[in-house]
Motif scaffolding. Structure first.
Motif, mmCIF file in Angstrom:
data_model
loop_
_atom_site.group_PDB
_atom_site.id
_atom_site.type_symbol
_atom_site.label_atom_id
_atom_site.label_comp_id
_atom_site.label_asym_id
_atom_site.label_seq_id
_atom_site.Cartn_x
_atom_site.Cartn_y
_atom_site.Cartn_z
ATOM 1 N N GLU A 10 -17.071 11.766 -65.149
ATOM 2 C CA GLU A 10 -17.189 12.117 -63.733
ATOM 3 C C GLU A 10 -18.669 11.983 -63.438
ATOM 4 O OE1 GLU A 10 -15.062 12.801 -61.381
ATOM 5 O OE2 GLU A 10 -13.258 12.765 -62.614
ATOM 6 N N SER A 11 -19.032 11.226 -62.382
ATOM 7 C CA SER A 11 -20.427 10.817 -62.264
ATOM 8 C C SER A 11 -21.124 11.217 -60.957
ATOM 9 C CB SER A 11 -20.516 9.290 -62.404
ATOM 10 O OG SER A 11 -19.949 8.662 -61.275
ATOM 11 N N HIS A 12 -20.403 11.863 -60.056
ATOM 12 C CA HIS A 12 -21.012 12.076 -58.742
ATOM 13 C C HIS A 12 -21.482 13.526 -58.564
ATOM 14 C CE1 HIS A 12 -22.120 11.482 -54.712
ATOM 15 N NE2 HIS A 12 -21.023 11.899 -54.135
ATOM 16 N N SER A 40 -23.240 18.958 -67.540
ATOM 17 C CA SER A 40 -22.131 18.419 -68.346
ATOM 18 C C SER A 40 -22.610 17.229 -69.176
ATOM 19 C CB SER A 40 -20.941 18.040 -67.462
ATOM 20 O OG SER A 40 -21.235 16.906 -66.661
ATOM 21 N N LYS A 41 -23.486 16.406 -68.612
ATOM 22 C CA LYS A 41 -24.000 15.273 -69.382
ATOM 23 C C LYS A 41 -24.895 15.782 -70.521
ATOM 24 C CE LYS A 41 -23.442 11.453 -68.796
ATOM 25 N NZ LYS A 41 -22.358 10.502 -69.187
ATOM 26 N N ALA A 42 -25.719 16.790 -70.233
ATOM 27 C CA ALA A 42 -26.591 17.343 -71.271
ATOM 28 C C ALA A 42 -25.752 17.915 -72.413
ATOM 29 C CB ALA A 42 -27.498 18.419 -70.675
ATOM 30 N N PRO A 91 -24.275 20.826 -61.925
ATOM 31 C CA PRO A 91 -23.172 20.845 -62.909
ATOM 32 C C PRO A 91 -22.970 19.474 -63.549
ATOM 33 C CG PRO A 91 -22.557 22.086 -60.949
ATOM 34 C CD PRO A 91 -23.880 21.424 -60.627
ATOM 35 N N TYR A 92 -23.163 18.400 -62.784
ATOM 36 C CA TYR A 92 -23.060 17.050 -63.390
ATOM 37 C C TYR A 92 -24.068 16.911 -64.526
ATOM 38 C CZ TYR A 92 -24.181 12.089 -64.020
ATOM 39 O OH TYR A 92 -24.464 10.852 -64.561
ATOM 40 N N ALA A 93 -25.344 17.211 -64.230
ATOM 41 C CA ALA A 93 -26.386 17.039 -65.236
ATOM 42 C C ALA A 93 -26.127 17.947 -66.441
ATOM 43 C CB ALA A 93 -27.759 17.314 -64.626
ATOM 44 N N VAL A 116 -11.102 1.224 -71.928
ATOM 45 C CA VAL A 116 -10.330 2.468 -71.843
ATOM 46 C C VAL A 116 -10.761 3.174 -70.573
ATOM 47 C CG1 VAL A 116 -9.976 4.747 -72.858
ATOM 48 C CG2 VAL A 116 -10.108 2.742 -74.331
ATOM 49 N N ASP A 117 -9.823 3.375 -69.677
ATOM 50 C CA ASP A 117 -10.202 4.002 -68.412
ATOM 51 C C ASP A 117 -8.994 4.739 -67.852
ATOM 52 O OD1 ASP A 117 -12.721 3.166 -66.221
ATOM 53 O OD2 ASP A 117 -11.012 4.367 -65.563
ATOM 54 N N LEU A 118 -9.228 5.947 -67.374
ATOM 55 C CA LEU A 118 -8.155 6.737 -66.780
ATOM 56 C C LEU A 118 -7.817 6.243 -65.376
ATOM 57 C CD1 LEU A 118 -6.313 9.228 -67.141
ATOM 58 C CD2 LEU A 118 -8.208 10.656 -66.336
HETATM 59 N N1 LIG Z 1 -24.671 5.413 -61.857
HETATM 60 C C1 LIG Z 1 -25.828 5.847 -62.311
HETATM 61 O O1 LIG Z 1 -26.836 5.848 -61.594
HETATM 62 C C2 LIG Z 1 -25.970 6.313 -63.748
HETATM 63 C C3 LIG Z 1 -27.243 6.486 -64.289
HETATM 64 C C4 LIG Z 1 -27.367 6.902 -65.617
HETATM 65 C C5 LIG Z 1 -26.240 7.138 -66.367
HETATM 66 N N2 LIG Z 1 -25.017 6.982 -65.813
HETATM 67 C C6 LIG Z 1 -23.828 7.244 -66.668
HETATM 68 O O2 LIG Z 1 -23.165 6.005 -66.852
HETATM 69 C C7 LIG Z 1 -21.752 6.219 -66.945
HETATM 70 C C8 LIG Z 1 -21.055 5.364 -65.916
HETATM 71 O O3 LIG Z 1 -21.519 5.708 -64.604
HETATM 72 P P1 LIG Z 1 -20.923 4.997 -63.312
HETATM 73 O O4 LIG Z 1 -21.903 5.176 -62.232
HETATM 74 O O5 LIG Z 1 -20.461 3.636 -63.682
HETATM 75 O O6 LIG Z 1 -19.653 5.939 -63.033
HETATM 76 P P2 LIG Z 1 -18.317 5.673 -62.239
HETATM 77 O O7 LIG Z 1 -17.923 6.989 -61.651
HETATM 78 O O8 LIG Z 1 -18.448 4.479 -61.334
HETATM 79 O O9 LIG Z 1 -17.275 5.265 -63.394
HETATM 80 C C9 LIG Z 1 -16.750 6.193 -64.287
HETATM 81 C C10 LIG Z 1 -15.476 5.607 -64.895
HETATM 82 O O10 LIG Z 1 -14.941 6.552 -65.837
HETATM 83 C C11 LIG Z 1 -13.539 6.640 -65.647
HETATM 84 N N3 LIG Z 1 -13.106 7.979 -66.095
HETATM 85 C C12 LIG Z 1 -13.383 9.176 -65.495
HETATM 86 N N4 LIG Z 1 -12.793 10.169 -66.184
HETATM 87 C C13 LIG Z 1 -12.171 9.592 -67.257
HETATM 88 C C14 LIG Z 1 -11.401 10.121 -68.344
HETATM 89 N N5 LIG Z 1 -11.159 11.440 -68.466
HETATM 90 N N6 LIG Z 1 -10.919 9.252 -69.272
HETATM 91 C C15 LIG Z 1 -11.145 7.909 -69.141
HETATM 92 N N7 LIG Z 1 -11.847 7.364 -68.120
HETATM 93 C C16 LIG Z 1 -12.356 8.201 -67.190
HETATM 94 C C17 LIG Z 1 -13.338 6.418 -64.168
HETATM 95 O O11 LIG Z 1 -12.008 6.000 -63.860
HETATM 96 C C18 LIG Z 1 -14.373 5.333 -63.873
HETATM 97 O O12 LIG Z 1 -13.848 4.044 -64.075
HETATM 98 C C19 LIG Z 1 -21.545 7.716 -66.764
HETATM 99 O O13 LIG Z 1 -21.411 8.298 -68.038
HETATM 100 C C20 LIG Z 1 -22.820 8.187 -66.080
HETATM 101 O O14 LIG Z 1 -23.079 9.532 -66.400
HETATM 102 C C21 LIG Z 1 -24.841 6.561 -64.522
#
Ligand SMILES: NC(=O)c1ccc[n+]([C@@H]2O[C@H](COP(=O)([O-])OP(=O)(O)OC[C@H]3O[C@@H](n4cnc5c(N)ncnc54)[C@H](O)[C@@H]3O)[C@@H](O)[C@H]2O)c1
Length: 358
Positions: A86-88, A166-168, A162-164, A34-36
């Motif tokens: 959202e991860s950045h 939102s995750k918290a 804000p990222y952290a 499932v991916d947007l």
């Molecule tokens: N990359 C890291 O270093 C890291 C470390 C720890 C945890 N995380 C967590 O792991 C997860 C994945 O991280 P990543 O680096 O692969 O992120 P990424 O940004 O590469 O991928 C995120 C994915 O989520 C999808 N997405 C975004 N909004 C959406 C929505 N509303 N509905 C459905 N899909 C949606 C995007 O299209 C994308 O494919 C995240 O939850 C992040 O917080 C990442």
């Protein structure tokens, strides 16, 4: 992996999610992604898994409860692995509300939809069902240069970006759904991950592509921010162990256990570039490293105690930083089309606030 036959992966077209989906599909599981497909979602990252008969990609928004209910009912997963976000960090400084809606509201909507689906399962399936909420070490905030020790699962939540935050917040909802409704939720706090197919806005690919093209490699502040870099495949192995054998309601830190400063990381990437592209006019690539003004609220040091996942689930990282960076640099050199297509789509790979390690 696991006895689970049917798995739903949110965010499966992203960096970590696509690594997870490729592995599950290769192991013969039936996977629904499932991916947007936001700017960060790349179907190409799924490779041959994309069109495999045991894989389906559903372009849908985790905030859309009706869509989530339909997809759950149709796919009948035995586990949900929730990575969509959202991860950045830099984007969360520019546009925080996207992080609130996707990471917080989206996670709550997904938890609610999953709870409805889970409650209606026959008892044995309900018992075996798992929901893995994938979170980050950034929820713990920052250690100072001189601070000893590392964050444990019992450390307080002190998010700074804000990222952290939102995750918290999403972690709290995941916990609440377990405590209030009994949904078998597990939560992971992973450290900074790197590897092939990471969007070219994050530190490692930014450094590789700048080195390749002879542009300055910007590093925030004094470059002495410390991160515990984890190779993406190791992160995914840990997530598999947690969803397969973790304790419902459990929280698991996942880090490689080796702190590296951003400056050392970028220099190691440059050394790899010197080896792999020896005839580059930009050798030695480390000459391109440039310190730029720090990003606001930039966490100084993360260190994570991953004792629980190691002790209880037997997980260990298999790829050290040297090997992981070598594999990553080679992948970006050999798969130019992947990142060139992202650029051709108008994506800006310059970090908005400079260069950090989000
Ligand atoms: N990359 C890291 O270093 C890291 C470390 C720890 C945890 N995380 C967590 O792991 C997860 C994945 O991280 P990543 O680096 O692969 O992120 P990424 O940004 O590469 O991928 C995120 C994915 O989520 C999808 N997405 C975004 N909004 C959406 C929505 N509303 N509905 C459905 N899909 C949606 C995007 O299209 C994308 O494919 C995240 O939850 C992040 O917080 C990442």
């Amino acid at each position: 992996m696991m006895g689970l036959e049917r798995v739903l992966v949110t965010g499966g077209a992203g960096f970590i999610g696509s690594c997870m989906v490729r592995r599950l599909v290769a192991a013969g599981r039936r996977v629904v992604t499932v991916d947007l497909l936001t700017y960060a979602g790349r179907p190409a990252s799924l490779g041959s898994a994309l069109d495999a008969p045991n894989h389906a990609l559903e372009r849908a928004d985790i905030r859309d409860g009706a869509a989530m209910r339909r997809i759950l009912a149709e796919g009948r997963p035995e586990a949900v692995i929730h990575l969509a976000a959202e991860s950045h960090v830099d984007r969360s400084i520019d546009a925080p509300m996207d992080f609130v809606t996707t990471n917080v509201e989206g996670t709550a909507a997904l938890l609610a939809a999953t709870t409805g689906y889970w409650r209606d399962l026959p008892a044995p399936e309900r018992e075996a069902f798992r929901f893995l909420h994938v979170s980050t070490d950034e929820v713990y905030g920052s250690l100072g240069d001189g601070d000893a020790g590392a964050f444990t699962e019992a450390s307080p939540c002190r998010p700074n970006s804000p990222y952290a935050a939102s995750k918290a917040a999403s972690d709290h909802f995941a916990r609440a759904w377990h405590r209030t409704f009994g949904l078998p939720v597990l939560t992971s706090h992973g450290s900074n991950s790197y590897g092939p197919r990471q969007m070219p806005e994050k530190l490692v690919p930014v450094a590789i592509l700048a080195a390749l093209e002879g542009r300055p490699i910007p590093v925030y502040g004094d470059g002495r921010h410390v991160r515990d870099w984890l190779f993406v495949e190791d992160h995914v192995h840990a997530l598999e162990s947690i969803v397969e054998r973790g304790e419902p309601g459990g929280v698991y830190n996942v880090g490689a256990g080796a702190g590296t400063t951003n400056l050392d990381l970028v220099r190691a990437i440059c050394a790899r570039m010197d080896e792999l592209v020896p005839d580059s006019p930009w050798c030695p690539h480390a000459d391109l490293v440039t310190l730029v003004p720090d990003r606001p609220g930039h966490d100084r040091r993360y260190a994570l105690d991953s004792g629980r996942v190691r002790r209880e689930l037997g997980w260990r990282p298999a790829v050290d930083l040297d090997e992981g960076l070598g594999r990553t640099v080679r992948w970006y050199l050999e798969n130019r089309r992947w990142w060139q297509e992202i650029r051709a789509g108008g994506f800006e790979d310059r970090r908005r606030q400079g260069l950090g390690a989000g």
